[in-house]
Enzyme design. Structure first.
Site, mmCIF file in Angstrom:
data_model
loop_
_atom_site.group_PDB
_atom_site.id
_atom_site.type_symbol
_atom_site.label_atom_id
_atom_site.label_comp_id
_atom_site.label_asym_id
_atom_site.label_seq_id
_atom_site.Cartn_x
_atom_site.Cartn_y
_atom_site.Cartn_z
ATOM 1 N N PRO A 103 -73.342 -136.439 86.013
ATOM 2 C CA PRO A 103 -72.195 -135.545 86.167
ATOM 3 C C PRO A 103 -72.591 -134.067 86.080
ATOM 4 O O PRO A 103 -73.479 -133.705 85.325
ATOM 5 C CB PRO A 103 -71.278 -135.914 85.009
ATOM 6 C CG PRO A 103 -71.867 -137.086 84.355
ATOM 7 C CD PRO A 103 -73.245 -137.289 84.845
ATOM 8 N N THR A 104 -71.877 -133.232 86.834
ATOM 9 C CA THR A 104 -72.098 -131.790 86.801
ATOM 10 C C THR A 104 -71.757 -131.259 85.412
ATOM 11 O O THR A 104 -70.756 -131.637 84.834
ATOM 12 C CB THR A 104 -71.196 -131.093 87.839
ATOM 13 O OG1 THR A 104 -71.485 -131.653 89.097
ATOM 14 C CG2 THR A 104 -71.453 -129.606 87.875
ATOM 15 N N GLY A 105 -72.599 -130.396 84.903
ATOM 16 C CA GLY A 105 -72.318 -129.798 83.600
ATOM 17 C C GLY A 105 -72.772 -130.660 82.457
ATOM 18 O O GLY A 105 -72.494 -130.382 81.299
ATOM 19 N N CYS A 106 -73.480 -131.732 82.773
ATOM 20 C CA CYS A 106 -73.953 -132.638 81.740
ATOM 21 C C CYS A 106 -75.455 -132.424 81.571
ATOM 22 O O CYS A 106 -76.209 -132.608 82.513
ATOM 23 C CB CYS A 106 -73.670 -134.078 82.160
ATOM 24 S SG CYS A 106 -73.635 -135.208 80.799
ATOM 25 N N ILE A 107 -75.859 -131.987 80.396
ATOM 26 C CA ILE A 107 -77.265 -131.634 80.233
ATOM 27 C C ILE A 107 -78.076 -132.790 79.650
ATOM 28 O O ILE A 107 -77.600 -133.469 78.767
ATOM 29 C CB ILE A 107 -77.426 -130.380 79.344
ATOM 30 C CG1 ILE A 107 -76.588 -129.251 79.948
ATOM 31 C CG2 ILE A 107 -78.881 -129.951 79.274
ATOM 32 C CD1 ILE A 107 -76.032 -128.310 78.930
#
Lengths: 111, 102, 138
Positions: A107-111
């Site tokens: 997912p985007t924004g998931c580090i």
């Protein structure tokens, strides 16, 4: 390229275990990924995985955790749309780990 | 309260400067950088638009970018102030927000 | 409420058509990441940026990842203000009917679906920009 062994066939994944080609996903693939993640798939797990796949199908992204919590609450009620409950199902992060099993990109924004 | 607008594309190739001028409010500052400085040269077809904008906005051009493109002091449109990198920083620090027109 | 006071107005200015350059997709990714910080976010679509919201986009034949549907997820991320500039539409022979419908659910009104797209004129948009804390351009 590393891959999952699914019924004798190899399904490619990236260095973090996410499928290279989302089109190769099947329920059998999901079971193999889950096993590699040390997760025994129950109906509750499938609910989340299926939800993620539906969301991706509609919006072309995997939702961030807080969106997942919000939307699961709306769809299945407070008990299912609970961050703790989701982490109990997917200890390494519901969005991250469940997305992997669902065959979706990280997912985007998931580090 | 004011906005610093930066424009880094040539007005002869893109509409970035035109769009910027359309959205700048009186009291705003406009800084031409990179290929944006090409508009600052006297005699170009964009000059009247910049001259008109000068009535309500302060217009600047980045010196090193002018120099790199062979635009020397006497060729810069009257009323456009040349600033160096430190001047760029001062303009940004003095504005409430920076809006880039790419 | 102190939380409200700490909220900043983040404004994303989109001026490029999708697919020809990476700007539109990059902007979306930054918006989605930024949405996690629960700020007051709005987006503007100006010049060729209005093409990002065209209905019926199908990138399949280009071999690129289609991303137009992501705009419809923005409501979930509490991004509810998508300003579209009227003059930019008109210059390109477009009207709001050519854009995809984008809505958000209003939790204060029993999750009623409301349109996120707000049509604004050039001068109105200029004032909106002047009201922002942070402007990010793509």
């Amino acid at each position: 390229m590393a891959g999952y062994d699914v019924n004798g066939a190899t399904v490619e994944h990236d260095e973090e275990g996410y499928l290279t080609d989302i089109g190769q996903w099947t329920k059998d693939v999901a079971d193999v990924i889950a096993k590699a993640e040390n997760i025994d798939m129950t109906d509750e797990h499938w609910e989340v995985v299926n939800f993620l796949r539906d969301y991706y199908d509609e919006y072309q992204i995997a939702p961030a955790v807080r969106i997942l919590v919000k939307e699961m609450t709306k769809k299945y009620g407070k008990e299912k749309g609970d961050q703790k409950a989701l982490y109990a199902l997917f200890p390494y992060g519901p969005a991250k780990q469940a997305c992997k099993i669902a065959g979706l990109p990280k997912p985007t924004g998931c580090i | 309260m004011s906005t610093l607008h930066t424009v880094n594309k040539s007005a002869y190739e893109r509409n970035a400067l035109k769009s910027c001028l359309d959205h700048a409010l009186p009291g705003d500052a406009i800084l031409l950088i990179e290929d944006g400085v090409l508009a600052a040269r006297k005699g170009g077809s964009i000059a009247p638009a910049l001259t008109a904008a000068k009535a309500s906005c302060k217009i600047y051009a980045l010196g090193p970018d002018l120099a790199a493109r062979g635009i020397v002091a006497g060729q810069v449109l009257e009323g456009i102030e040349t600033v160096d990198y430190a001047g760029f920083v001062d303009l940004a620090a003095g504005a409430s927000r920076v809006c880039a027109w790419l | 409420m102190s939380d409200e006071q700490a909220k900043k107005k983040f404004f994303y200015l989109n001026r490029k058509a999708p697919y020809g350059t990476i700007y539109a997709l990059e902007s979306l990714e930054v918006v989605l990441i930024g949405a996690a910080f629960e700020q007051d976010v709005s987006l503007a679509f100006v010049d060729d940026g209005v093409f990002q919201l065209m209905d019926n986009q199908d990138a399949a034949g280009t071999g690129m990842k289609g991303f137009s549907k992501i705009y419809r997820a923005l409501g979930d991320y509490e991004v509810r203000k998508l300003y579209v500039e009227k003059e930019s539409l008109e210059t390109r022979g477009l009207s709001i009917e050519d854009l995809m419908p984008i809505t958000y659910e209003d939790e204060n009104e029993d999750y009623a679906e409301k349109p996120s797209i707000i049509l604004v004129g050039k001068s109105e948009l200029a004032k909106i920009i002047a009201d922002q804390d942070v402007v990010m351009s793509f």
